[in-house]
Motif scaffolding. Structure first.
Motif, PDB file in Angstrom:
ATOM      1  N   ASN A 108       0.856  -1.185   0.000  1.00 36.13           N
ATOM      2  CA  ASN A 108       0.000   0.000   0.000  1.00 36.13           C
ATOM      3  C   ASN A 108       0.897   1.241   0.000  1.00 36.13           C
ATOM      4  O   ASN A 108       1.132   1.852   1.035  1.00 36.13           O
ATOM      5  N   TYR A 109       1.383   1.619  -1.170  1.00 37.29           N
ATOM      6  CA  TYR A 109       2.360   2.709  -1.262  1.00 37.29           C
ATOM      7  C   TYR A 109       1.766   4.085  -0.982  1.00 37.29           C
ATOM      8  O   TYR A 109       2.510   5.060  -0.859  1.00 37.29           O
ATOM      9  N   THR A 110       0.451   4.194  -0.903  1.00 35.13           N
ATOM     10  CA  THR A 110      -0.141   5.490  -0.556  1.00 35.13           C
ATOM     11  C   THR A 110       0.011   5.798   0.930  1.00 35.13           C
ATOM     12  O   THR A 110      -0.224   6.935   1.346  1.00 35.13           O
ATOM     13  N   LYS A 111       0.367   4.826   1.712  1.00 31.37           N
ATOM     14  CA  LYS A 111       0.469   4.954   3.165  1.00 31.37           C
ATOM     15  C   LYS A 111       1.922   5.254   3.540  1.00 31.37           C
ATOM     16  O   LYS A 111       2.816   4.456   3.249  1.00 31.37           O
ATOM     17  N   PRO A 112       2.214   6.387   4.172  1.00 33.91           N
ATOM     18  CA  PRO A 112       3.608   6.729   4.484  1.00 33.91           C
ATOM     19  C   PRO A 112       4.345   5.640   5.257  1.00 33.91           C
ATOM     20  O   PRO A 112       5.520   5.364   4.972  1.00 33.91           O
ATOM     21  N   ALA A 113       3.675   5.011   6.222  1.00 40.85           N
ATOM     22  CA  ALA A 113       4.337   3.963   6.999  1.00 40.85           C
ATOM     23  C   ALA A 113       4.705   2.775   6.114  1.00 40.85           C
ATOM     24  O   ALA A 113       5.758   2.131   6.311  1.00 40.85           O
ATOM     25  N   SER A 114       3.868   2.482   5.132  1.00 36.27           N
ATOM     26  CA  SER A 114       4.152   1.363   4.229  1.00 36.27           C
ATOM     27  C   SER A 114       5.269   1.716   3.248  1.00 36.27           C
ATOM     28  O   SER A 114       6.093   0.855   2.893  1.00 36.27           O
ATOM     29  N   ARG A 115       5.321   2.962   2.812  1.00 34.99           N
ATOM     30  CA  ARG A 115       6.447   3.381   1.968  1.00 34.99           C
ATOM     31  C   ARG A 115       7.762   3.276   2.747  1.00 34.99           C
ATOM     32  O   ARG A 115       8.783   2.844   2.207  1.00 34.99           O
ATOM     33  N   ALA A 116       7.732   3.674   4.012  1.00 36.79           N
ATOM     34  CA  ALA A 116       8.937   3.573   4.832  1.00 36.79           C
ATOM     35  C   ALA A 116       9.345   2.112   5.031  1.00 36.79           C
ATOM     36  O   ALA A 116      10.533   1.769   4.977  1.00 36.79           O
ATOM     37  N   TRP A 117       8.363   1.245   5.269  1.00 38.35           N
ATOM     38  CA  TRP A 117       8.644  -0.191   5.404  1.00 38.35           C
ATOM     39  C   TRP A 117       9.307  -0.733   4.147  1.00 38.35           C
ATOM     40  O   TRP A 117      10.316  -1.435   4.212  1.00 38.35           O
ATOM     41  N   TRP A 118       8.734  -0.390   2.992  1.00 36.32           N
ATOM     42  CA  TRP A 118       9.294  -0.853   1.727  1.00 36.32           C
ATOM     43  C   TRP A 118      10.724  -0.328   1.550  1.00 36.32           C
ATOM     44  O   TRP A 118      11.631  -1.076   1.175  1.00 36.32           O
ATOM     45  N   GLY A 119      10.937   0.936   1.828  1.00 43.25           N
ATOM     46  CA  GLY A 119      12.270   1.505   1.675  1.00 43.25           C
ATOM     47  C   GLY A 119      13.302   0.812   2.547  1.00 43.25           C
ATOM     48  O   GLY A 119      14.425   0.528   2.111  1.00 43.25           O
ATOM     49  N   ASP A 120      12.929   0.485   3.768  1.00 43.70           N
ATOM     50  CA  ASP A 120      13.869  -0.151   4.691  1.00 43.70           C
ATOM     51  C   ASP A 120      14.213  -1.577   4.286  1.00 43.70           C
ATOM     52  O   ASP A 120      15.249  -2.114   4.715  1.00 43.70           O
ATOM     53  N   LEU A 121      13.374  -2.204   3.461  1.00 45.65           N
ATOM     54  CA  LEU A 121      13.667  -3.565   3.008  1.00 45.65           C
ATOM     55  C   LEU A 121      14.940  -3.638   2.168  1.00 45.65           C
ATOM     56  O   LEU A 121      15.498  -4.723   1.972  1.00 45.65           O
ATOM     57  N   HIS A 122      15.427  -2.510   1.683  1.00 39.29           N
ATOM     58  CA  HIS A 122      16.593  -2.495   0.809  1.00 39.29           C
ATOM     59  C   HIS A 122      17.913  -2.543   1.582  1.00 39.29           C
ATOM     60  O   HIS A 122      18.981  -2.652   0.965  1.00 39.29           O
ATOM     61  N   LYS A 123      17.858  -2.455   2.898  1.00 38.56           N
ATOM     62  CA  LYS A 123      19.084  -2.339   3.697  1.00 38.56           C
ATOM     63  C   LYS A 123      20.027  -3.532   3.491  1.00 38.56           C
ATOM     64  O   LYS A 123      21.230  -3.357   3.268  1.00 38.56           O
ATOM     65  N   ASP A 124      19.496  -4.733   3.559  1.00 40.25           N
ATOM     66  CA  ASP A 124      20.359  -5.911   3.451  1.00 40.25           C
ATOM     67  C   ASP A 124      21.055  -5.957   2.098  1.00 40.25           C
ATOM     68  O   ASP A 124      22.260  -6.268   2.027  1.00 40.25           O
ATOM     69  N   PHE A 125      20.341  -5.644   1.036  1.00 38.94           N
ATOM     70  CA  PHE A 125      20.955  -5.664  -0.294  1.00 38.94           C
ATOM     71  C   PHE A 125      22.011  -4.565  -0.425  1.00 38.94           C
ATOM     72  O   PHE A 125      23.058  -4.771  -1.037  1.00 38.94           O
ATOM     73  N   LEU A 126      21.734  -3.383   0.128  1.00 42.95           N
ATOM     74  CA  LEU A 126      22.736  -2.326   0.105  1.00 42.95           C
ATOM     75  C   LEU A 126      23.982  -2.743   0.885  1.00 42.95           C
ATOM     76  O   LEU A 126      25.117  -2.517   0.440  1.00 42.95           O
ATOM     77  N   ASP A 127      23.758  -3.348   2.036  1.00 42.11           N
ATOM     78  CA  ASP A 127      24.893  -3.793   2.850  1.00 42.11           C
ATOM     79  C   ASP A 127      25.726  -4.848   2.117  1.00 42.11           C
ATOM     80  O   ASP A 127      26.949  -4.911   2.277  1.00 42.11           O
ATOM     81  N   LYS A 128      25.077  -5.670   1.316  1.00 43.25           N
ATOM     82  CA  LYS A 128      25.802  -6.684   0.544  1.00 43.25           C
ATOM     83  C   LYS A 128      26.590  -6.072  -0.608  1.00 43.25           C
ATOM     84  O   LYS A 128      27.546  -6.685  -1.111  1.00 43.25           O
TER      85      LYS A 128
END
Length: 807
Positions: free
Chosen positions: A382-402
């Motif tokens: 649900n990308y219209t929801k700020p909390a859900s956009r933040a959740w989605w954005g944070d999912l990228h951390k592991d890949f960035l760290d790799k």
């Protein structure tokens, strides 16, 4: 018999049209007007129209049928605060006139209709007097007079010719693999167009995310219209002296592309899919062994564990962090694909956290929506929801760290098997339930926003790189775009050139097409021709489908490999020039890839459809690709002025058609007289090493100013002044040429280097070459008769210098 049938059919269509039209309601007479600081509120009985003057050349028109205003976020709008405009009011028995320094709006009293004039009193655009603003139920529409000679450009990712007149276009993001030159709609929706007539123009942005239709005079010569199946009747009107002015102002409204990381301007290699790890390593090794420059390798869906987003398949990629570190040592960045469908799979961490955080879209009864896509049954964020956009954005951390460097948002129309999600599906928009009918077209836009904002939080000192398939007006703020699943054909090569120009006119400057075509297999000739075009497309990536033959630069034999290497090397040599054009797009909104009529609007030939596969690359280069199989001579229209053949010591007078040899290995390229092209040395990847020399290619014959923009290519420090601009001016007289180099402006100091000033178009060595009134040393001066060039070497000390050649 056939004639009677056709006449009966036409009569039936007219009756149906009249019946449908009779269901519309239109504004009645103007019954009152309330003047306000920023415009006026028009009263037409119970119906209201708000006319807001945001700037002298920009107006916003919003309808409230029966006084009901729509509310909700403006997903496309980047700039909400505007200075307004001082205006005067005049009234007579038939009209009310509001006038700024750039625009006059005449309001017809009976019935209430709007007409827009420029400061000189020339008509730009007007409501059709019988219709104007209308609505039927939830549907809203605007009907405009179709003026003689009027042309329409823009509307984003559309096939067909650049002039949209005579056709209807739909805005509804759609996954259409292997589309044709007549397919509509496609992956992105950009409800913005430019109208041009008699050298004057205007722009209209329809601020509505619902499914919409733009009938630009299809089937008639009286009206054109734009309408939406729901939402607000809300549009912005842009008045500009030139098409460039309109694009600049529109890009100010919806936002401009931020400067991407410089490595993203390099060559990028993709296929569906490179796996396992050994194949990826071999690919990288081959690029370096063959000395073919490249910066990016893509991992498509087969890098995932069962198509689960943000995972690696442990068998195919047992140690991704080590792989990515090794590739980075070789100068490669890796971009991974991210689809919005999250596999319904208890125990899968992303699925579990999405459920727990209430981050998925739902049916009206509260059940999460499940759609089938690559992983099988999947939920969607649900990308219209700020909390859900933040959740989605944070999912990228592991890949960035790799070590992943960028993310490729695909299937985000959103695409599901069966193509469409049910229109029952709902999103949470700031606590209010809204239908997918409103959000569908901005789903990919919001996914790109969530990704961009997440990367920015996780790596605040690094410019994010995101590539998106779906988008809407303003998506350039978050991501680059490409034109989706095209086809390996010469027709699609031509389509790609036009589509990229149309996207550029719609403020999507960082755009490209899959080089060689995604579906089917290109011939050697087609692949080489497309690689040439790719080198002069903002986003430069080769891509192909699963189980297809290899489609790397070396895949078509040694001869093709050599030609492909030449054009990829040229892309890297031109990076100083191209990066400057990217900066211009980021700061001014002027695109990198430009139709001829954008730069030469006064020349009628530039509007002709057969000239729309010729385009400008930045300010001064003209590209004339060959888009027909077997064609070896290219007819090229050169606009007014003097033009240099990039490859040969030859000049042409513009304002004419010329014929040039175009064997398969040659892309016709031309440079405008007065230009200075900054070029670097061949690099194997963008950050391989600092440039120790920049060649400044000087093309005399007109007086022009060129610039070179520089920064670190990685961070946002340029926004705080850690950048530099160096300007160059060429002045040509009968017996001398003067090249002026201004002192470097800005805080950024490039590494120590030399300039080589290369003066083109000379048949003789100069009698005298002077630098700042002193004679140039013989060791620093050379003349090449065959190339027709005079070269002077100069240490770059960041200071102003004047170089004069006397002949």
């Amino acid at each position: 018999m056939r004639l009677r049938f056709v006449l009966a059919l036409l009569a039936g269509m007219l009756l149906l049209g009249e019946k449908a039209m009779s269901q519309y309601r239109f504004l009645g007479n103007l019954t009152g007007i309330d003047f306000q600081k920023d415009g006026a509120l028009l009263r037409c009985g119970d119906d209201l129209v708000r006319l807001t003057l945001l700037a002298p050349d920009l107006a916003r028109i919003t309808l409230a049928p029966e006084g009901r205003w729509h509310s909700g976020p403006d997903y496309a709008i980047a700039r909400a605060e505007w200075p307004g405009a001082t205006f005067t009011v005049a009234e007579n028995a038939t009209h009310v006139m509001l006038k700024t320094t750039a625009l006059e709006i005449r309001i017809l009293r009976s019935p209430c209709r709007l007409a827009f004039y420029d400061a000189g009193g020339n008509l730009l655009n007007q409501d059709e007097e019988a219709f104007g603003l209308g609505w039927e139920g939830k549907e809203v529409a605007v009907f405009k007079s179709l003026l003689a000679g009027e042309r329409f450009y823009g509307l984003g990712e559309k096939t067909g010719g650049l002039d949209r007149r005579g056709s209807e276009w739909q805005m509804w993001n759609s996954d259409i693999p292997a589309y044709s030159d007549r397919t509509d709609p496609l992956y992105q929706s950009h409800p913005f167009f430019i109208g041009m007539r008699a050298g004057r123009g205007y722009g209209i942005f329809f601020n509505n995310t619902h499914r919409s239709f733009f009938n630009m005079g299809a089937g008639n010569h009286r009206v054109y219209s734009f309408r939406a199946e729901g939402g607000a009747l809300d549009y912005f009107f842009f008045a500009g002296n030139t098409m460039k002015d309109i694009i600049r102002r529109y890009s100010e409204l919806v936002g401009r592309m931020p400067l991407p990381p410089k490595w993203a301007l390099g060559y990028q290699q993709c296929r569906w899919s490179y796996f396992p790890e050994s194949e990826v390593r071999q690919l990288a090794r081959t690029f370096r062994e063959k000395k073919i420059p490249a910066d990016v390798i893509y991992l498509d869906i087969h890098h995932m564990d069962g198509y689960r987003c943000f995972t690696f398949d442990a068998q195919r990629f047992p140690d991704p962090a080590r792989l990515l570190a090794d590739l980075r040592q070789q100068g490669f960045r890796v971009v991974t694909i991210s689809d919005p469908g999250i596999k319904v799979d208890p125990g899968y961490a992303v699925y579990e956290s999405g459920l727990q955080g209430d981050h998925f879209i739902k049916f009206p009864d509260g059940q999460p929506y499940i759609g089938d896509v690559w992983p099988g049954p999947s939920h969607f964020t649900n990308y219209t929801k700020p909390a859900s956009r933040a959740w989605w954005g944070d999912l990228h951390k592991d890949f960035l760290d790799k070590g992943i460097a960028g993310f490729w948002n695909d299937m985000n129309e959103p695409a599901v098997w069966g193509r469409e999600a049910p229109l029952l599906v709902e999103f949470d928009e700031n606590g209010r339930k809204v239908s997918i009918k409103k959000i569908h077209n901005v789903f990919g836009h919001l996914m790109a926003q969530a990704t961009y904002e997440g990367l920015l939080r996780l790596r605040p000192q690094e410019r994010p790189f995101i590539l998106t398939r779906a988008g809407f007006a303003g998506t350039q703020r978050w991501a680059a775009s490409w034109t989706g699943d095209n086809v390996a054909s010469f027709e699609h090569l031509e389509v790609a050139i036009r589509m990229c120009q149309s996207m550029s006119l719609s403020s999507i400057p960082f755009v490209g097409a899959d080089v060689g075509g995604f579906a089917e297999t290109p011939t050697t000739e087609l692949f080489v021709r497309w690689m040439q075009v790719g080198a002069f497309t903002p986003f430069f990536r080769t891509h192909t489908h699963i189980n297809s033959p290899d489609q790397e630069p070396w895949s078509f034999g040694e001869w093709a490999e050599e030609v492909n290497r030449k054009y990829i090397e040229l892309r890297y040599r031109l990076l100083p020039y191209t990066y400057t054009a990217f900066h211009q797009a980021a700061v001014e909104g002027v695109p990198i890839m430009r139709p001829l009529f954008l730069e030469f609007p006064e020349e009628a030939e530039t509007y002709q459809g057969h000239n729309h596969t010729t385009y400008l690359w930045g300010n001064d280069m003209l590209v004339a690709p060959v888009t027909r199989a077997g064609e070896r001579i290219r007819k090229v229209y050169l606009p007014a002025g003097t033009w240099y053949d990039f490859w040969e010591n030859k000049t042409y007078a513009g304002g004419n058609y010329i014929y040039v040899d175009a064997p398969v290995e040659k892309l016709p390229l031309f440079v405008r007289a007065g230009a200075v092209l900054p070029m670097g040395e061949v690099l194997q990847y963008v950050e391989e090493k600092p440039l120790t020399q920049i060649d400044l290619h000087v093309y005399p014959g007109a007086e022009r100013t060129s610039v070179l923009y520089e920064d670190d290519g990685r961070s946002f420090e340029y926004a705080d002044g850690m950048m530099s601009l160096t300007s160059f001016k060429v002045t040509t007289k009968a017996k001398n040429v003067t090249f002026s180099l201004a002192g470097r402006q800005g805080k950024y100091a490039p590494p120590a280097r030399d300039y080589r000033i290369i003066l083109h178009g000379q048949s003789n060595a100069p009698k005298l070459a002077s630098l700042d009134a002193g004679k140039v040393a013989a060791a620093d001066l050379s003349f090449e008769a065959g190339a027709g060039t005079v070269t002077v070497r100069l240490r770059d000390d960041g200071k102003a210098h004047t170089l004069r050649f006397d002949f």
